[in-house]
Write a protein that holds these residues in place. Sequence first.
Motif, PDB file in Angstrom:
ATOM      1  N   ALA A 186       0.840  -1.202   0.000  1.00 35.02           N
ATOM      2  CA  ALA A 186       0.000   0.000   0.000  1.00 35.02           C
ATOM      3  C   ALA A 186       0.875   1.253   0.000  1.00 35.02           C
ATOM      4  O   ALA A 186       0.801   2.079   0.923  1.00 35.02           O
ATOM      5  N   PRO A 187       1.724   1.409  -1.014  1.00 38.83           N
ATOM      6  CA  PRO A 187       2.670   2.532  -0.996  1.00 38.83           C
ATOM      7  C   PRO A 187       2.005   3.906  -0.961  1.00 38.83           C
ATOM      8  O   PRO A 187       2.504   4.805  -0.287  1.00 38.83           O
ATOM      9  N   ALA A 188       0.885   4.078  -1.646  1.00 39.65           N
ATOM     10  CA  ALA A 188       0.219   5.388  -1.658  1.00 39.65           C
ATOM     11  C   ALA A 188      -0.308   5.728  -0.265  1.00 39.65           C
ATOM     12  O   ALA A 188      -0.192   6.878   0.185  1.00 39.65           O
ATOM     13  N   ASP A 189      -0.881   4.752   0.431  1.00 40.20           N
ATOM     14  CA  ASP A 189      -1.389   4.992   1.779  1.00 40.20           C
ATOM     15  C   ASP A 189      -0.257   5.323   2.745  1.00 40.20           C
ATOM     16  O   ASP A 189      -0.375   6.224   3.578  1.00 40.20           O
ATOM     17  N   LEU A 190       0.834   4.593   2.638  1.00 39.29           N
ATOM     18  CA  LEU A 190       1.970   4.851   3.519  1.00 39.29           C
ATOM     19  C   LEU A 190       2.550   6.240   3.255  1.00 39.29           C
ATOM     20  O   LEU A 190       2.811   7.001   4.194  1.00 39.29           O
ATOM     21  N   ALA A 191       2.729   6.591   1.984  1.00 39.69           N
ATOM     22  CA  ALA A 191       3.279   7.911   1.642  1.00 39.69           C
ATOM     23  C   ALA A 191       2.361   9.030   2.130  1.00 39.69           C
ATOM     24  O   ALA A 191       2.829  10.032   2.688  1.00 39.69           O
ATOM     25  N   ALA A 192       1.052   8.865   1.964  1.00 36.21           N
ATOM     26  CA  ALA A 192       0.105   9.887   2.420  1.00 36.21           C
ATOM     27  C   ALA A 192       0.156  10.039   3.934  1.00 36.21           C
ATOM     28  O   ALA A 192       0.109  11.165   4.458  1.00 36.21           O
ATOM     29  N   ASP A 193       0.266   8.929   4.639  1.00 34.75           N
ATOM     30  CA  ASP A 193       0.332   9.000   6.092  1.00 34.75           C
ATOM     31  C   ASP A 193       1.632   9.663   6.553  1.00 34.75           C
ATOM     32  O   ASP A 193       1.627  10.436   7.508  1.00 34.75           O
ATOM     33  N   LEU A 194       2.730   9.374   5.890  1.00 33.38           N
ATOM     34  CA  LEU A 194       4.000  10.024   6.222  1.00 33.38           C
ATOM     35  C   LEU A 194       3.902  11.530   5.979  1.00 33.38           C
ATOM     36  O   LEU A 194       4.379  12.330   6.804  1.00 33.38           O
ATOM     37  N   ARG A 195       3.264  11.936   4.871  1.00 33.86           N
ATOM     38  CA  ARG A 195       3.086  13.365   4.613  1.00 33.86           C
ATOM     39  C   ARG A 195       2.252  14.017   5.710  1.00 33.86           C
ATOM     40  O   ARG A 195       2.575  15.103   6.187  1.00 33.86           O
ATOM     41  N   THR A 196       1.179  13.336   6.111  1.00 29.80           N
ATOM     42  CA  THR A 196       0.325  13.864   7.167  1.00 29.80           C
ATOM     43  C   THR A 196       1.088  14.027   8.476  1.00 29.80           C
ATOM     44  O   THR A 196       0.960  15.029   9.175  1.00 29.80           O
TER      45      THR A 196
END
Length: 162
Positions: free
Chosen positions: A146-156
Motif C-alpha cells: 500500500a505505498p500510496a497509503d503509507l506515503a500519504a500517512d508520512l506526509r500527514t
Amino acid sequence: MADRLDPNDPLDKLIRERMDLFTHEDSGYLAIQNTRPQTIGYGLTDSPVLQLAWIAEKFAEWTERPVDRDRLLTNVSLYWFTASGVSAAHTLYEQAHSTDWGAPPTVPQGYAVFAADETVRKLIPAPPGTHWTEFSHARHFPALEAPADLAADLRTFFSPLS
C-alpha cells in the motif's frame, strides 16, 4: 505483555490466542535471530538460495496480496548485494537483549498500523499526542502493498513538523 491481559475480557482472550499461535507456529525466525543471529547471518550471506527462501517465506506469510516477483527479487537483491542479512539478524538480537532503552522519546511519534484490528491499540501504549493511523488492509510490508497509503500517512505526520 501477556501478564497485562485479563483472562475474562473477550478482547484479551483474542490477543492471548494470537500470542499463543505465534509462539507455537510462527516464531521460528524470531527464535533463531534472537539467539543465534551470527549463525543465520552466515547462511544469509553465503547462500543466495537461503536469502531468497528466508525473505520469500515472509512475503508469503506476511502479505495479503501477491507481491510482484520483480519487487520480491529487488528486495532480496538488496540484502544479497549488501550482505546485510547479518546486520538485519543482529537488529532483532540487540532488541531482545537490551536492558536500557534510555529515556522516553521527546520528539513527535507516529504509528501507521497496517492490518489493524481491535487488538492493536490495546497492545501498543502510545503517549498522548502521538500520530496514530490504522489501515484495515496491507500487512508487514506496507511500502510494497500500500505505498500510496503509507506515503500519504508520512506526509500527514511530517507536514506540521516542517
